[in-house]
Design an enzyme around this catalytic site. Structure first.
Site, PDB file in Angstrom:
ATOM      1  N   TRP A 162       0.899  -1.273   0.015  1.00 44.19           N
ATOM      2  CA  TRP A 162       0.024   0.095   0.039  1.00 44.19           C
ATOM      3  C   TRP A 162       1.016   1.316  -0.150  1.00 44.19           C
ATOM      4  CZ3 TRP A 162      -4.378  -0.594  -1.877  1.00 44.19           C
ATOM      5  CH2 TRP A 162      -4.855  -1.742  -2.017  1.00 44.19           C
ATOM      6  N   ASP A 234      -1.167   6.806   6.090  1.00 39.76           N
ATOM      7  CA  ASP A 234      -2.295   5.931   5.688  1.00 39.76           C
ATOM      8  C   ASP A 234      -2.738   5.071   6.867  1.00 39.76           C
ATOM      9  OD1 ASP A 234      -4.169   4.041   4.631  1.00 39.76           O
ATOM     10  OD2 ASP A 234      -2.731   3.583   2.979  1.00 39.76           O
ATOM     11  N   LYS A 258     -12.647  -1.371   7.034  1.00 40.60           N
ATOM     12  CA  LYS A 258     -11.825  -2.319   7.571  1.00 40.60           C
ATOM     13  C   LYS A 258     -12.266  -2.155   9.062  1.00 40.60           C
ATOM     14  CE  LYS A 258      -8.629  -1.781   4.386  1.00 40.60           C
ATOM     15  NZ  LYS A 258      -8.813  -2.832   3.832  1.00 40.60           N
TER      16      LYS A 258
HETATM   17  N1  PMP Z   1      -4.139   1.545   2.050  1.00 39.82           N
HETATM   18  C1  PMP Z   1      -4.414   0.468   2.954  1.00 39.82           C
HETATM   19  C2  PMP Z   1      -3.553   0.323   3.913  1.00 39.82           C
HETATM   20  C3  PMP Z   1      -5.432  -0.564   2.620  1.00 39.82           C
HETATM   21  O1  PMP Z   1      -5.464  -1.533   3.096  1.00 39.82           O
HETATM   22  C4  PMP Z   1      -6.293  -0.032   1.214  1.00 39.82           C
HETATM   23  C5  PMP Z   1      -7.195  -1.073   0.888  1.00 39.82           C
HETATM   24  N2  PMP Z   1      -6.891  -2.562   0.951  1.00 39.82           N
HETATM   25  C6  PMP Z   1      -5.873   0.889   0.644  1.00 39.82           C
HETATM   26  C7  PMP Z   1      -5.151   1.976   1.060  1.00 39.82           C
HETATM   27  C8  PMP Z   1      -6.780   1.423  -0.674  1.00 39.82           C
HETATM   28  O2  PMP Z   1      -8.033   1.622  -0.023  1.00 39.82           O
HETATM   29  P1  PMP Z   1      -9.223   1.849  -0.754  1.00 39.82           P
HETATM   30  O3  PMP Z   1      -9.818   0.570  -1.628  1.00 39.82           O
HETATM   31  O4  PMP Z   1     -10.429   2.467  -0.099  1.00 39.82           O
HETATM   32  O5  PMP Z   1      -9.023   2.591  -2.096  1.00 39.82           O
END
Ligand code: PMP
Length: 424
Positions: A162, A234, A258
């Protein structure tokens, strides 16, 4: 090892025994009317925390859902939403059907913000924004709002998939560079903070506080080397899982799906003095100022998702706040990691112990992918679903967010011991 496992797992094996009737595949299990599943398996060797929320539901939906996100939500929240769905607070409408500028929704979003502020002790210096586009959109919004232009430097700690995605997106709108990467170590560790090669001119330092796929979590946070630099996190997968000193951060952002709600809303907590300096090319929807000036109501917000987040915040406050929630999370993760570590190498968690996530627990089976498949299928058959590791890394991953009941983790732990005893 196998004999010891067999000896300790006898009670669990008995509890796990179930009638011979085959279960439906995991993908459809939740849609079936299953009888209430016993959640009675417990590890008696360790005392469970006493303060369990009367509001957080047990697994009486037939399954424990270990999905990484969208993920399990507190049962009491779902039931309350169900009760309020058709006629919200006597309005004759559901909250999905009414104006986002009407008094009912206005009260709901204001309460959601107030409760989130109380939970995280968000200081007045910071704005709370309810946004759309997922955390992924923030990968672009952050450099667009914080950097003057594409030559303005920004530092990234790349500790998993991520933060790598965030870095790659930021390169389009800033001079982003990697200040530390865990890639060579397969994203199983975090650096001592002195090893982060920070550019003293960097406008911000970006971290992912919890890597959802790799299960690596910051337990403390680095300081930007640039004295006027900004720490950005994030926090998608550990948002509201524990107290955080918000004042240390310029921007915190998190997709809700989450720990705090359904997909569709992304929460950003932004230091107010950072708002209003977006690059001229910034789309209006990505400019923090747009949403700060309009109390997150510039355009039609994801009303239902915000409403559910509000119910979750209420539930977390009713549990005693994030310090209590963290204790429960530490206990749940502890019994799972202990089981892995006590398995004599049967189960392997590659993540360095000091940075293991309380939220996402990835592990493999030494016996290989075929046994992992069998493990996941049998677990699903026992009502523990969505345990497959992310497609990029394989293996098993148990996501045990706030709303995963302790009984769910206890059942998983009992199953792991039983599986090991049966497949030495
Ligand atoms: N950052 C993290 C740590 C994530 O776990 C995720 C999604 N699994 C994201 C960003 C991306 O998030 P989204 O699908 O809401 O764009």
């Amino acid at each position: 090892m196998a004999a010891a496992a067999a000896a300790t797992s006898t009670a669990h094996s008995l509890l796990l025994q179930r009638p011979a009737a085959p279960r439906a595949p995991a993908a459809t299990a939740s849609s079936l009317r299953l009888p209430a599943r016993s959640a009675k398996i417990s590890c008696t060797a360790v005392a469970a925390p006493s303060a369990s929320s009367p509001l957080t539901g047990a697994g009486d939906r037939g399954v424990y859902n270990f999905a990484a996100g969208p993920a399990t939500l507190p049962l009491n929240v779902l039931k309350r939403a169900q009760a309020e769905l058709v006629d919200y607070h006597g309005s004759g409408m559901s909250i999905m059907e009414m104006s986002h500028r009407g008094k009912e929704f206005d009260a709901a979003i204001k309460k959601a913000e107030a409760d989130l502020r109380a939970l995280l002790a968000v200081p007045d210096t910071h704005a709370v924004l309810f946004l759309q586009g997922g955390a992924t959109t923030q990968f672009a919004a952050v450099p667009l709002n914080l950097c003057a232009g594409p030559s303005d430097p920004a530092d990234f700690v790349v500790s998993g998939s991520w933060s790598d995605k965030a870095f790659k997106e930021a390169k389009k709108f800033s001079a982003a560079s990697v200040a530390w990467s865990g890639k060579d170590g397969k994203y199983t560790a975090l650096p001592p903070f002195d090893d982060i090669k920070q550019n003293p001119e960097a406008r911000f330092l970006h971290i992912c506080s919890n890597e959802t796929i790799h299960g690596v979590e910051f337990k403390d946070y680095p300081e930007p080397r640039n004295k006027s630099g900004i720490l950005v996190a994030d926090m998608s997968s550990n948002f509201c899982s524990k107290p955080v000193d918000v004042s240390r951060f310029g921007v915190i952002y998190a997709g809700a799906q989450k720990n705090v709600g359904p997909s569709g809303v992304t929460i950003a907590i932004v230091r107010k003095d950072l708002i209003g300096n977006a690059q001229p090319i910034t789309p209006v929807m990505l400019d923090f100022k747009t949403h700060a000036d309009n109390a997150s109501l510039y355009n039609t917000p994801p009303c239902f998702a915000i409403y559910i987040c509000g119910l979750v915040f209420e539930d977390l406050l009713a549990q005693g706040g994030l310090a209590e929630v963290e204790k429960k999370n530490a206990y749940k993760a502890g019994i799972l990691y202990d089981t892995i570590d006590a398995s004599g190498g049967y189960y392997i968690c590659p993540v360095e112990k000091s940075v293991r996530s309380l939220m996402n627990v990835p592990f493999t089976l030494a016996k290989g992918p075929d046994f992992e498949k069998q493990f996941i299928a049998e677990a699903a058959n026992e009502g523990m679903v969505q345990l497959k590791g992310h497609r990029s890394v394989g293996g098993v991953r148990a996501s045990i967010y706030n709303a995963m009941p302790l009984a769910g983790v206890e059942k998983l732990v009992a199953f792991m011991k039983d599986f090991q005893a049966r497949n030495p």
